[in-house]
Scaffold this motif. Structure first.
Motif, PDB file in Angstrom:
ATOM      1  N   GLU A  10       1.286  -1.240   0.004  1.00 47.63           N
ATOM      2  CA  GLU A  10       0.214  -0.492   0.511  1.00 47.63           C
ATOM      3  C   GLU A  10       0.949   1.273  -0.078  1.00 47.63           C
ATOM      4  OE1 GLU A  10      -2.187  -0.444   3.475  1.00 47.63           O
ATOM      5  OE2 GLU A  10      -3.533  -1.686   1.964  1.00 47.63           O
ATOM      6  N   ALA A  11       1.975   1.408   0.566  1.00 49.00           N
ATOM      7  CA  ALA A  11       2.660   2.634   0.808  1.00 49.00           C
ATOM      8  C   ALA A  11       3.113   2.326  -1.167  1.00 49.00           C
ATOM      9  CB  ALA A  11       3.847   2.677   1.815  1.00 49.00           C
ATOM     10  N   ALA A  12       3.684   1.919  -1.302  1.00 46.14           N
ATOM     11  CA  ALA A  12       4.616   1.499  -2.750  1.00 46.14           C
ATOM     12  C   ALA A  12       3.644   1.841  -3.312  1.00 46.14           C
ATOM     13  CB  ALA A  12       4.855   0.476  -2.972  1.00 46.14           C
ATOM     14  N   GLU A  13       2.221   1.771  -3.466  1.00 51.24           N
ATOM     15  CA  GLU A  13       1.224   1.784  -4.752  1.00 51.24           C
ATOM     16  C   GLU A  13       0.965   3.642  -4.173  1.00 51.24           C
ATOM     17  OE1 GLU A  13      -2.137  -0.347  -4.381  1.00 51.24           O
ATOM     18  OE2 GLU A  13      -1.526  -1.837  -5.227  1.00 51.24           O
ATOM     19  N   SER A  14       0.807   4.088  -2.811  1.00 53.06           N
ATOM     20  CA  SER A  14       0.350   5.411  -2.427  1.00 53.06           C
ATOM     21  C   SER A  14       1.250   6.404  -3.279  1.00 53.06           C
ATOM     22  CB  SER A  14       0.513   5.755  -1.100  1.00 53.06           C
ATOM     23  OG  SER A  14       2.026   5.255  -0.629  1.00 53.06           O
ATOM     24  N   LEU A  15       3.101   5.963  -3.686  1.00 48.67           N
ATOM     25  CA  LEU A  15       3.491   6.171  -4.000  1.00 48.67           C
ATOM     26  C   LEU A  15       4.195   6.828  -5.662  1.00 48.67           C
ATOM     27  CD1 LEU A  15       7.604   5.116  -1.796  1.00 48.67           C
ATOM     28  CD2 LEU A  15       5.804   6.879  -1.083  1.00 48.67           C
ATOM     29  N   GLY A  16       2.708   5.951  -6.238  1.00 48.91           N
ATOM     30  CA  GLY A  16       2.848   5.998  -7.896  1.00 48.91           C
ATOM     31  C   GLY A  16       4.050   4.850  -8.435  1.00 48.91           C
ATOM     32  N   LEU A  17       3.945   3.827  -7.597  1.00 53.68           N
ATOM     33  CA  LEU A  17       5.044   3.176  -7.855  1.00 53.68           C
ATOM     34  C   LEU A  17       4.430   1.839  -9.568  1.00 53.68           C
ATOM     35  CD1 LEU A  17       7.766   2.262  -5.675  1.00 53.68           C
ATOM     36  CD2 LEU A  17       8.018   3.915  -6.869  1.00 53.68           C
ATOM     37  N   GLY A  18       4.612   1.340  -9.960  1.00 56.31           N
ATOM     38  CA  GLY A  18       4.445   0.824 -11.036  1.00 56.31           C
ATOM     39  C   GLY A  18       4.262  -0.836 -10.591  1.00 56.31           C
ATOM     40  N   ARG A  19       3.126  -1.443 -10.905  1.00 60.14           N
ATOM     41  CA  ARG A  19       2.920  -2.862 -10.500  1.00 60.14           C
ATOM     42  C   ARG A  19       4.295  -3.609 -10.452  1.00 60.14           C
ATOM     43  NH1 ARG A  19      -2.577  -6.319 -10.957  1.00 60.14           N
ATOM     44  NH2 ARG A  19      -2.799  -4.682  -9.049  1.00 60.14           N
ATOM     45  N   TRP A  20       5.192  -3.730 -11.659  1.00 60.86           N
ATOM     46  CA  TRP A  20       6.475  -4.199 -11.517  1.00 60.86           C
ATOM     47  C   TRP A  20       7.424  -4.302 -10.786  1.00 60.86           C
ATOM     48  CZ3 TRP A  20       8.062  -8.542 -13.481  1.00 60.86           C
ATOM     49  CH2 TRP A  20       9.608  -9.032 -13.805  1.00 60.86           C
ATOM     50  N   ARG A  21       7.053  -2.978 -11.020  1.00 60.53           N
ATOM     51  CA  ARG A  21       8.529  -2.174 -10.460  1.00 60.53           C
ATOM     52  C   ARG A  21       8.839  -2.163  -8.274  1.00 60.53           C
ATOM     53  NH1 ARG A  21      10.356   4.313 -10.327  1.00 60.53           N
ATOM     54  NH2 ARG A  21      12.992   3.690  -9.046  1.00 60.53           N
ATOM     55  N   VAL A  22       7.032  -2.520  -8.588  1.00 65.31           N
ATOM     56  CA  VAL A  22       6.778  -3.069  -6.928  1.00 65.31           C
ATOM     57  C   VAL A  22       6.499  -4.123  -6.777  1.00 65.31           C
ATOM     58  CG1 VAL A  22       4.585  -3.675  -5.677  1.00 65.31           C
ATOM     59  CG2 VAL A  22       5.132  -1.372  -6.795  1.00 65.31           C
ATOM     60  N   LEU A  23       6.630  -4.936  -7.430  1.00 64.15           N
ATOM     61  CA  LEU A  23       6.884  -7.109  -7.489  1.00 64.15           C
ATOM     62  C   LEU A  23       8.400  -6.802  -7.535  1.00 64.15           C
ATOM     63  CD1 LEU A  23       6.082  -9.631  -7.259  1.00 64.15           C
ATOM     64  CD2 LEU A  23       6.063  -9.419 -10.348  1.00 64.15           C
ATOM     65  N   ARG A  24       9.274  -6.685  -8.306  1.00 63.33           N
ATOM     66  CA  ARG A  24      10.956  -6.749  -8.851  1.00 63.33           C
ATOM     67  C   ARG A  24      11.528  -6.055  -7.654  1.00 63.33           C
ATOM     68  NH1 ARG A  24      14.693  -3.292 -11.105  1.00 63.33           N
ATOM     69  NH2 ARG A  24      12.566  -2.417 -11.999  1.00 63.33           N
ATOM     70  N   ARG A  25      11.452  -4.794  -7.479  1.00 65.31           N
ATOM     71  CA  ARG A  25      12.420  -4.508  -5.976  1.00 65.31           C
ATOM     72  C   ARG A  25      11.520  -4.499  -4.630  1.00 65.31           C
ATOM     73  NH1 ARG A  25      15.576   0.041  -8.925  1.00 65.31           N
ATOM     74  NH2 ARG A  25      16.432  -0.060  -6.502  1.00 65.31           N
ATOM     75  N   ILE A  26      10.312  -4.868  -4.189  1.00 60.46           N
ATOM     76  CA  ILE A  26       9.887  -4.319  -3.309  1.00 60.46           C
ATOM     77  C   ILE A  26       9.459  -5.803  -2.288  1.00 60.46           C
ATOM     78  CG2 ILE A  26       7.852  -3.558  -1.388  1.00 60.46           C
ATOM     79  CD1 ILE A  26       8.549  -1.097  -2.657  1.00 60.46           C
ATOM     80  N   VAL A  27       8.850  -6.583  -3.524  1.00 59.21           N
ATOM     81  CA  VAL A  27       8.478  -8.006  -3.316  1.00 59.21           C
ATOM     82  C   VAL A  27       9.187  -8.576  -3.002  1.00 59.21           C
ATOM     83  CG1 VAL A  27       6.393  -9.627  -3.045  1.00 59.21           C
ATOM     84  CG2 VAL A  27       6.102  -6.452  -3.591  1.00 59.21           C
ATOM     85  N   LEU A  28       9.950  -9.165  -3.977  1.00 56.40           N
ATOM     86  CA  LEU A  28      10.753 -10.708  -4.491  1.00 56.40           C
ATOM     87  C   LEU A  28      11.583  -9.967  -3.918  1.00 56.40           C
ATOM     88  CD1 LEU A  28      10.598 -11.420  -7.933  1.00 56.40           C
ATOM     89  CD2 LEU A  28       9.379 -12.367  -6.618  1.00 56.40           C
ATOM     90  N   PRO A  29      12.682  -9.032  -3.566  1.00 55.92           N
ATOM     91  CA  PRO A  29      13.489  -9.399  -2.628  1.00 55.92           C
ATOM     92  C   PRO A  29      12.649  -9.945  -1.415  1.00 55.92           C
ATOM     93  CG  PRO A  29      13.062  -6.718  -3.583  1.00 55.92           C
ATOM     94  CD  PRO A  29      12.306  -7.953  -3.580  1.00 55.92           C
ATOM     95  N   GLN A  30      12.049  -9.249  -1.023  1.00 54.73           N
ATOM     96  CA  GLN A  30      11.525 -10.110   0.998  1.00 54.73           C
ATOM     97  C   GLN A  30      10.861 -10.911   0.843  1.00 54.73           C
ATOM     98  OE1 GLN A  30       9.706  -6.328   3.143  1.00 54.73           O
ATOM     99  NE2 GLN A  30       9.445  -5.503   0.921  1.00 54.73           N
ATOM    100  N   ALA A  31      10.165 -11.340  -0.096  1.00 52.84           N
ATOM    101  CA  ALA A  31       9.716 -12.680  -0.545  1.00 52.84           C
ATOM    102  C   ALA A  31      10.566 -14.061  -1.125  1.00 52.84           C
ATOM    103  CB  ALA A  31       8.722 -12.952  -1.369  1.00 52.84           C
ATOM    104  N   MET A  32      12.206 -13.589  -0.928  1.00 49.89           N
ATOM    105  CA  MET A  32      12.935 -14.540  -1.458  1.00 49.89           C
ATOM    106  C   MET A  32      13.082 -15.733  -0.176  1.00 49.89           C
ATOM    107  SD  MET A  32      13.618 -14.916  -4.353  1.00 49.89           S
ATOM    108  CE  MET A  32      15.399 -15.727  -4.351  1.00 49.89           C
TER     109      MET A  32
END
Length: 319
Positions: free
Chosen positions: A194-216
């Protein structure tokens, strides 16, 4: 009836009272653990003695065939099949996991149906079905539905034993990888998305830079277990006459009748490869665990050994 603070203070001993030097500190005795340890060591010694002293293991034959060209060719094919299946399976599994989480109703339904289908059929049955796909579709073509075909090929010429093994294991691995990736993606806190979406980041960028590093952090341990399991599961392709490690040693002992030594050759190679994969998984988990805790990363076994050796040298120098 409540006691007064003065009474509680007088009754309870102060926390900073120094320990009495006349009272020695005695370690807690655990006779059960010592007995269990002694029994385990005795059993291990008996097993090791029987393995080493039993001449039927034929360790000389094992050493002669361990690095022969036939065994190494099968080992190379096993490694290639494991790597190709793992990469392709996780690529397809990632697509299925993303479709299951962020797709529309049709994509979510298709992803769920794929996982349900391929997880329900045993691996050997899937390989045999793909190997005999020519009985259902003698020819495969590409063209317009209910119209002319542009390209057509015979299924027997297309699906050989090796390609059948890659397809069957990839589709099976993708079903399990999809659940692993989906669990890792769902482990990320929703507030960060939600914080990433509030900053206007795209879904692909959120997945690549925020979600995947933590999900790994959640994906790597399970993926490592899947890789080890896949390495062992590649042995079932021997039923299709694919010359992997197991099939190579089978060809040898069918000619020499040295069944036990050749099976030991395959066993030792599988043990060595599994050990290397486990070491790589350990350091990969440490890489993605950086910043997860305030205490920092725990020391590696090599660092612990160096610290113990340094402490031993310090004690020797002090004495």
């Amino acid at each position: 009836m409540a006691a007064s603070p003065e009474v509680l203070t007088a009754a309870s001993p102060p926390k900073d009272r120094p320990a009495d030097p006349d009272l020695p500190i005695v370690r807690r005795r655990r006779p059960g653990q010592w007995l269990a340890t002694a029994a385990a060591l005795l059993l291990l010694a008996l097993v090791a003695s029987s393995v080493v002293r039993n001449p039927r293991f034929q360790w000389g034959v094992v050493g002669d065939w361990f690095t022969t060209a036939a065994v190494l060719r099968g080992l190379t094919l096993t490694l290639w099949l494991t790597a190709a299946t793992m990469v392709l399976g996780f690529l397809l599994g990632t697509v299925l996991a993303v479709a299951r989480i962020w797709g529309n109703l049709l994509l979510r339904s298709l992803s769920w149906g794929y996982v349900w289908l391929f997880r329900s059929i045993p691996p050997l049955v899937q390989l045999l079905l793909w190997f005999n796909i020519g009985a259902l579709y003698p020819r495969l073509g590409l063209g317009i539905p209910f119209g002319p075909e542009f390209v057509s090929v015979r299924t027997v010429d297309l699906f050989g034993p090796l390609l059948t093994s890659v397809i069957g294991l990839t589709l099976l691995e993708a079903a399990f990888a999809a659940e692993v990736v989906r669990g890792g993606l769902l482990s990320v806190d929703q507030g960060q998305l939600e914080a990433a979406e509030s900053l206007g980041l795209g879904r692909w960028r959120v997945l690549r830079r925020i979600v995947l590093p933590q999900a790994m952090r959640s994906i790597v341990p399970t993926a490592g277990n899947m890789l080890v399991g896949l390495l062992r599961s590649t042995s079932i392709v021997s039923v299709l006459a694919v010359q992997d490690l197991l099939y190579s040693v089978q060809l040898v002992y069918n000619q020499t009748y040295q069944v036990i030594p050749m099976l030991l050759v395959a066993t030792l190679w599988y043990l060595a490869l599994t050990t290397l994969l486990s070491v790589g998984q350990y350091y990969l988990e440490r890489h993605f665990a950086r910043g997860a805790g305030r205490a920092g990363l725990p020391p590696t076994p090599l660092q612990r050994a160096r610290a113990a050796l340094g402490a031993l040298r310090t004690r020797v120098d002090a004495r």
